[in-house]
Scaffold this active site. Structure first.
Site: not given
Ligand code: AP5
Ligand code: MG
Length: 212
Positions: A13, A88, A127, A158, A169
């Site tokens: 994402k 989410r 990552r 992270r 997660r």
């Molecule tokens: P990346 O692009 O970083 O993936 P992502 O989908 O953004 O993954 P996240 O881990 O950020 O999602 P998440 O939803 O768990 O975390 P968030 O920060 O939102 O890519 C991942 C890796 O893969 C990278 O190394 C990249 O280089 C690689 N990659 C990407 N595409 C690739 C490809 N095509 N081929 C090869 N490699 C690739 O949330 C974190 C925490 O915050 C949650 O757990 C929760 O506690 C809290 N939180 C956030 N939002 C909310 C909400 N709305 N409500 C409640 N709690 C929330």
């Molecule tokens: Mg992300």
């Protein structure tokens, strides 16, 4: 142009959001990034968030909605925005609809990035993110490692990207976030990006094709 990215932790994402920022110049609203910056500020709220996020649980809906609402109503989002990591759960999806109705705007495209689950843990655990420009790389799939320089910044990991937290997660994602895929399918705005295990640029091309 108002866009929303849906998908499991590590599906890409953030990576795809950054490609759209480059192409369309609209800002990304990543609730994960907003919450992490609250943690960095070491505020009282930040300390509470740190515990919740390190366990891989969701932060309270009201807190997240407040952060998103502030951003959406800010001048930088006048031409559109990219939502990453919000909503989410079903309650957040309904709250978002209410919020957007009051300001008379709609989400036009919801992109669901479908990635095989066995890849997701490796993606998260490997990552690394630049602490200055936010560039996202991966220790398994690129030449960069934690601690390497990125311009004026450094690649860091992270705190929630360890195997135990990622596993939780993913569980929470399956229970609470997956059901909202159908919510957007029924609204006819869902686009499933297939081949999510392929190169990021191929996925970006699929997204650009749909947007054009
Ligand atoms: P990346 O692009 O970083 O993936 P992502 O989908 O953004 O993954 P996240 O881990 O950020 O999602 P998440 O939803 O768990 O975390 P968030 O920060 O939102 O890519 C991942 C890796 O893969 C990278 O190394 C990249 O280089 C690689 N990659 C990407 N595409 C690739 C490809 N095509 N081929 C090869 N490699 C690739 O949330 C974190 C925490 O915050 C949650 O757990 C929760 O506690 C809290 N939180 C956030 N939002 C909310 C909400 N709305 N409500 C409640 N709690 C929330
Ligand atoms: Mg992300």
């Amino acid at each position: 142009m108002n866009i929303l990215f849906l998908g499991a932790p590590g599906c890409g994402k953030g990576t795809q959001s950054k490609m759209l920022i480059k192409e369309y110049g609209i800002p990304q609203i990543s609730t994960g990034d907003l919450l992490r910056s609250e943690i960095s500020s070491k505020s009282e709220l930040g300390n509470q968030l740190k515990d919740i996020i390190s366990q891989g649980k969701f932060v309270n809906d009201e807190i997240v909605l407040e952060l998103v609402s502030k951003k959406i109503n800010s001048p930088e989002c006048k031409k559109g925005f990219i939502l990453d990591g919000f909503p989410r759960n079903l309650s957040q999806a309904k709250s978002l609809d209410k919020l957007l109705n009051t300001i008379n705007i709609q989400i036009k495209y919801v992109f669901f990035i479908d990635v095989p689950s066995e890849l997701l843990i490796k993606r998260c655990v490997g990552r690394i993110t630049c602490d200055t420009c936010g560039r996202i790389e991966n220790e398994y799939f690129s030449d960069f490692k934690e601690g390497d320089k990125c311009g004026d910044g450094v690649f860091v990991k992270r705190a929630d990207d360890n195997e135990k937290t990622v596993t939780n997660r993913l569980k929470v994602y399956t229970e609470q976030t997956e059901p909202i895929i159908d919510y957007y399918k029924e609204k006819n705005i869902l686009h499933t990006i297939i081949g999510g295990e392929g190169p990021a640029t191929e996925l970006t091309n699929q997204i650009f094709d749909i947007l054009s």
